[in-house]
Design a protein around this motif. Structure first.
Motif, PDB file in Angstrom:
ATOM      1  N   ALA A   1       0.832  -1.206   0.000  1.00 16.97           N
ATOM      2  CA  ALA A   1       0.000   0.000   0.000  1.00 16.97           C
ATOM      3  C   ALA A   1       0.867   1.257   0.000  1.00 16.97           C
ATOM      4  CB  ALA A   1      -0.938  -0.013   1.204  1.00 16.97           C
ATOM      5  N   ALA A   2       1.961   1.234   0.748  1.00 17.39           N
ATOM      6  CA  ALA A   2       2.853   2.396   0.785  1.00 17.39           C
ATOM      7  C   ALA A   2       3.493   2.642  -0.577  1.00 17.39           C
ATOM      8  CB  ALA A   2       3.924   2.196   1.846  1.00 17.39           C
ATOM      9  N   GLU A   3       3.931   1.589  -1.256  1.00 14.18           N
ATOM     10  CA  GLU A   3       4.524   1.752  -2.586  1.00 14.18           C
ATOM     11  C   GLU A   3       3.488   2.235  -3.594  1.00 14.18           C
ATOM     12  OE1 GLU A   3       7.492   1.857  -3.375  1.00 14.18           O
ATOM     13  OE2 GLU A   3       8.686   0.557  -2.083  1.00 14.18           O
ATOM     14  N   LEU A   4       2.264   1.728  -3.505  1.00 15.18           N
ATOM     15  CA  LEU A   4       1.216   2.167  -4.412  1.00 15.18           C
ATOM     16  C   LEU A   4       0.859   3.626  -4.159  1.00 15.18           C
ATOM     17  CD1 LEU A   4      -1.098  -0.984  -4.351  1.00 15.18           C
ATOM     18  CD2 LEU A   4       0.412  -0.263  -6.214  1.00 15.18           C
ATOM     19  N   SER A   5       0.863   4.020  -2.880  1.00 15.69           N
ATOM     20  CA  SER A   5       0.584   5.418  -2.546  1.00 15.69           C
ATOM     21  C   SER A   5       1.643   6.333  -3.153  1.00 15.69           C
ATOM     22  CB  SER A   5       0.537   5.601  -1.032  1.00 15.69           C
ATOM     23  OG  SER A   5      -0.509   4.836  -0.453  1.00 15.69           O
ATOM     24  N   LYS A   6       2.902   5.921  -3.029  1.00 10.14           N
ATOM     25  CA  LYS A   6       4.007   6.708  -3.569  1.00 10.14           C
ATOM     26  C   LYS A   6       3.903   6.821  -5.090  1.00 10.14           C
ATOM     27  CE  LYS A   6       7.864   5.663  -1.710  1.00 10.14           C
ATOM     28  NZ  LYS A   6       9.125   4.928  -1.388  1.00 10.14           N
ATOM     29  N   ALA A   7       3.550   5.704  -5.744  1.00 10.16           N
ATOM     30  CA  ALA A   7       3.501   5.688  -7.202  1.00 10.16           C
ATOM     31  C   ALA A   7       2.326   6.480  -7.753  1.00 10.16           C
ATOM     32  CB  ALA A   7       3.445   4.250  -7.703  1.00 10.16           C
TER      33      ALA A   7
ATOM     34  N   GLY B   1       0.565   8.880  -6.033  1.00 16.26           N
ATOM     35  CA  GLY B   1       0.443  10.224  -5.493  1.00 16.26           C
ATOM     36  C   GLY B   1      -0.815  10.444  -4.677  1.00 16.26           C
ATOM     37  N   ARG B   2      -1.455   9.357  -4.251  1.00 16.27           N
ATOM     38  CA  ARG B   2      -2.611   9.472  -3.367  1.00 16.27           C
ATOM     39  C   ARG B   2      -2.577   8.321  -2.371  1.00 16.27           C
ATOM     40  NH1 ARG B   2      -6.801   6.060  -5.024  1.00 16.27           N
ATOM     41  NH2 ARG B   2      -6.404   5.037  -7.054  1.00 16.27           N
ATOM     42  N   GLU B   3      -3.358   8.430  -1.322  1.00 16.01           N
ATOM     43  CA  GLU B   3      -3.274   7.427  -0.262  1.00 16.01           C
ATOM     44  C   GLU B   3      -3.996   6.143  -0.656  1.00 16.01           C
ATOM     45  OE1 GLU B   3      -4.221   6.705   4.483  1.00 16.01           O
ATOM     46  OE2 GLU B   3      -4.843   8.570   3.523  1.00 16.01           O
ATOM     47  N   ILE B   4      -3.267   5.043  -0.586  1.00 18.66           N
ATOM     48  CA  ILE B   4      -3.829   3.704  -0.726  1.00 18.66           C
ATOM     49  C   ILE B   4      -3.636   3.036   0.633  1.00 18.66           C
ATOM     50  CG2 ILE B   4      -3.846   1.552  -2.025  1.00 18.66           C
ATOM     51  CD1 ILE B   4      -4.329   3.989  -3.776  1.00 18.66           C
ATOM     52  N   ALA B   5      -4.712   2.739   1.324  1.00 21.50           N
ATOM     53  CA  ALA B   5      -4.631   2.189   2.676  1.00 21.50           C
ATOM     54  C   ALA B   5      -4.691   0.666   2.643  1.00 21.50           C
ATOM     55  CB  ALA B   5      -5.768   2.732   3.530  1.00 21.50           C
ATOM     56  N   TYR B   6      -4.076   0.052   3.624  1.00 21.29           N
ATOM     57  CA  TYR B   6      -4.218  -1.386   3.837  1.00 21.29           C
ATOM     58  C   TYR B   6      -5.060  -1.599   5.076  1.00 21.29           C
ATOM     59  CZ  TYR B   6      -3.209  -6.073   5.548  1.00 21.29           C
ATOM     60  OH  TYR B   6      -3.331  -7.329   6.045  1.00 21.29           O
ATOM     61  N   ALA B   7      -6.141  -2.364   4.947  1.00 19.15           N
ATOM     62  CA  ALA B   7      -7.052  -2.625   6.067  1.00 19.15           C
ATOM     63  C   ALA B   7      -7.158  -4.131   6.269  1.00 19.15           C
ATOM     64  CB  ALA B   7      -8.423  -2.028   5.783  1.00 19.15           C
ATOM     65  N   PRO B   8      -6.495  -4.670   7.303  1.00 23.39           N
ATOM     66  CA  PRO B   8      -6.618  -6.111   7.547  1.00 23.39           C
ATOM     67  C   PRO B   8      -8.034  -6.469   7.988  1.00 23.39           C
ATOM     68  CG  PRO B   8      -5.392  -5.038   9.309  1.00 23.39           C
ATOM     69  CD  PRO B   8      -5.605  -4.002   8.264  1.00 23.39           C
ATOM     70  N   VAL B   9      -8.588  -7.549   7.414  1.00 26.23           N
ATOM     71  CA  VAL B   9      -9.917  -8.029   7.781  1.00 26.23           C
ATOM     72  C   VAL B   9      -9.807  -9.501   8.141  1.00 26.23           C
ATOM     73  CG1 VAL B   9     -11.091  -6.366   6.298  1.00 26.23           C
ATOM     74  CG2 VAL B   9     -10.500  -8.617   5.377  1.00 26.23           C
ATOM     75  N   SER B  10     -10.845 -10.019   8.774  1.00 28.45           N
ATOM     76  CA  SER B  10     -10.858 -11.425   9.154  1.00 28.45           C
ATOM     77  C   SER B  10     -11.164 -12.293   7.941  1.00 28.45           C
ATOM     78  CB  SER B  10     -11.907 -11.682  10.233  1.00 28.45           C
ATOM     79  OG  SER B  10     -13.214 -11.530   9.689  1.00 28.45           O
ATOM     80  N   ASP B  11     -10.847 -13.577   8.065  1.00 28.48           N
ATOM     81  CA  ASP B  11     -11.157 -14.527   7.000  1.00 28.48           C
ATOM     82  C   ASP B  11     -12.659 -14.555   6.735  1.00 28.48           C
ATOM     83  OD1 ASP B  11     -10.281 -16.933   5.273  1.00 28.48           O
ATOM     84  OD2 ASP B  11     -11.841 -17.783   6.545  1.00 28.48           O
ATOM     85  N   GLU B  12     -13.451 -14.528   7.796  1.00 26.25           N
ATOM     86  CA  GLU B  12     -14.909 -14.564   7.653  1.00 26.25           C
ATOM     87  C   GLU B  12     -15.421 -13.335   6.903  1.00 26.25           C
ATOM     88  OE1 GLU B  12     -18.941 -14.777  10.463  1.00 26.25           O
ATOM     89  OE2 GLU B  12     -16.942 -15.114  11.336  1.00 26.25           O
ATOM     90  N   GLU B  13     -14.883 -12.176   7.241  1.00 23.15           N
ATOM     91  CA  GLU B  13     -15.295 -10.957   6.548  1.00 23.15           C
ATOM     92  C   GLU B  13     -14.938 -11.025   5.069  1.00 23.15           C
ATOM     93  OE1 GLU B  13     -14.932  -7.395   9.841  1.00 23.15           O
ATOM     94  OE2 GLU B  13     -13.080  -8.371   9.162  1.00 23.15           O
ATOM     95  N   TYR B  14     -13.755 -11.538   4.775  1.00 20.58           N
ATOM     96  CA  TYR B  14     -13.333 -11.610   3.381  1.00 20.58           C
ATOM     97  C   TYR B  14     -14.192 -12.597   2.593  1.00 20.58           C
ATOM     98  CZ  TYR B  14     -10.305 -11.591  -0.687  1.00 20.58           C
ATOM     99  OH  TYR B  14      -9.814 -11.465  -1.970  1.00 20.58           O
ATOM    100  N   ARG B  15     -14.544 -13.712   3.220  1.00 24.30           N
ATOM    101  CA  ARG B  15     -15.411 -14.679   2.540  1.00 24.30           C
ATOM    102  C   ARG B  15     -16.774 -14.046   2.226  1.00 24.30           C
ATOM    103  NH1 ARG B  15     -13.502 -19.943   2.472  1.00 24.30           N
ATOM    104  NH2 ARG B  15     -11.600 -20.226   3.695  1.00 24.30           N
ATOM    105  N   GLY B  16     -17.236 -13.187   3.113  1.00 22.41           N
ATOM    106  CA  GLY B  16     -18.483 -12.482   2.845  1.00 22.41           C
ATOM    107  C   GLY B  16     -18.379 -11.595   1.628  1.00 22.41           C
ATOM    108  N   VAL B  17     -17.236 -10.918   1.477  1.00 21.15           N
ATOM    109  CA  VAL B  17     -17.011 -10.074   0.304  1.00 21.15           C
ATOM    110  C   VAL B  17     -16.996 -10.920  -0.963  1.00 21.15           C
ATOM    111  CG1 VAL B  17     -15.348  -8.577  -0.851  1.00 21.15           C
ATOM    112  CG2 VAL B  17     -15.791  -8.299   1.600  1.00 21.15           C
ATOM    113  N   LEU B  18     -16.331 -12.078  -0.898  1.00 21.30           N
ATOM    114  CA  LEU B  18     -16.284 -12.957  -2.069  1.00 21.30           C
ATOM    115  C   LEU B  18     -17.683 -13.402  -2.479  1.00 21.30           C
ATOM    116  CD1 LEU B  18     -13.211 -15.230  -1.219  1.00 21.30           C
ATOM    117  CD2 LEU B  18     -13.301 -13.357  -2.870  1.00 21.30           C
ATOM    118  N   ARG B  19     -18.520 -13.719  -1.486  1.00 20.66           N
ATOM    119  CA  ARG B  19     -19.890 -14.119  -1.811  1.00 20.66           C
ATOM    120  C   ARG B  19     -20.648 -12.981  -2.493  1.00 20.66           C
ATOM    121  NH1 ARG B  19     -19.438 -16.964   3.142  1.00 20.66           N
ATOM    122  NH2 ARG B  19     -20.202 -15.162   4.318  1.00 20.66           N
TER     123      ARG B  19
END
Length: 276
Positions: A197-203, A205-223
């Motif tokens: 995220a830091a390298e992408l932000s630098k490249a 020129g805007r903020e790209i954040a990294y937000a850790p989520v749980s496995d369960e939350e991510y599976r919900g997004v996939l669904r």
């Protein structure tokens, strides 16, 4: 489509030849004036992993194949399909199979063994996470939205560039010295997704954040977005530390260092792909 050359030499069939690595392999082979056939459902002739009747026609006039499996070698039944295809290919006169495999994936290594059992000359190229996942695949929209919400905690990965993979594959397809070899590829350094995220932000020129989520939350997004739940399993398998070290297959094959993620990010940003 098959590209012909003056000597009518056999073609290289590139399965997934329109994909991240496949189209790069095609470009590099054509630059060497090597005949290429794209193996896809829209190709001529068509190739479909789930329609074995398409395999034989796609293999006519082919003496080597770059084998990629969609969506992933870790999916149920993939190894058996790869093994069955390899047997058909050898029976059709193919002498060289180059398999794109995954670092640290037991299911992918099972597919490797199924391919080797065909009796073909083989080369295995094991790669980790692609840099291009962030501008050509499932991380593209999150980068544009400014947030990478992933179940990766503080895991690290040595992201590898698709151009480096393609150059190694071309070497394996065209040079007999790579027969019977397994190469593991990575980038030059370990990075967490916060580092990404830091390298992408630098490249960008805007903020790209990294937000850790749980496995369960991510599976919900996939669904919600209609992607297979197995994608979450891949995070668990690959980012649990088993690939938390740099390997040197790019240097071993090509005699140079692999591309760094920062260089990739600058080039991708310059293309405008992440502009919003």
């Amino acid at each position: 489509m098959t590209q012909t050359t003056n000597d009518n030499s056999p073609a290289a069939l590139l399965l997934g030849g329109n994909g991240k690595t496949g189209r790069r392999v095609a470009q590099k082979l054509r630059a060497l004036r090597r005949p290429v056939r794209i193996g896809s459902r829209t190709g001529t002739p068509a190739f479909d992993w789930n329609a074995p009747g398409t395999w034989g026609p796609a293999l006519e006039g082919v003496d080597r194949v770059y084998v990629t499996y969609y969506p992933d070698l870790g999916m149920p039944g993939a190894a058996e399909q790869v093994g069955a295809f390899a047997e058909v290919a050898v029976a059709a006169g193919v002498r060289r199979l180059v398999l794109l495999s995954g670092r640290g994936e037991a299911a992918a290594q099972h597919a490797e063994e199924c391919l080797k059992a065909s009796g073909a000359d083989w080369t295995v190229v094991r790669a980790g996470w692609f840099n291009q996942n962030f501008d050509e695949d499932f991380f593209l929209e999150p980068v544009r939205a400014g947030e990478l919400a992933l179940p990766t905690a503080d895991a690290v990965e040595a992201f590898v560039d698709a151009d480096d993979i393609a150059e190694v594959v071309v070497a394996a397809l065209t040079d007999d010295r790579h027969s019977g070899r397994t190469y593991e590829l990575s980038g030059p350094r370990l990075m967490s997704f916060a580092d990404v995220a830091a390298e992408l932000s630098k490249a960008t020129g805007r903020e790209i954040a990294y937000a850790p989520v749980s496995d369960e939350e991510y599976r919900g997004v996939l669904r919600e977005i209609g992607l297979p739940q197995e994608f979450a399993d891949l995070f668990t398998q690959i980012l649990d530390g088993r690939n938390a070290y740099v390997v040197h297959g790019v240097r071993e094959v090509l005699g140079r260092e692999p591309k760094d993620f920062a260089d990739y990010a600058r080039e991708a940003a310059a293309s405008g792909v992440w502009e919003v």
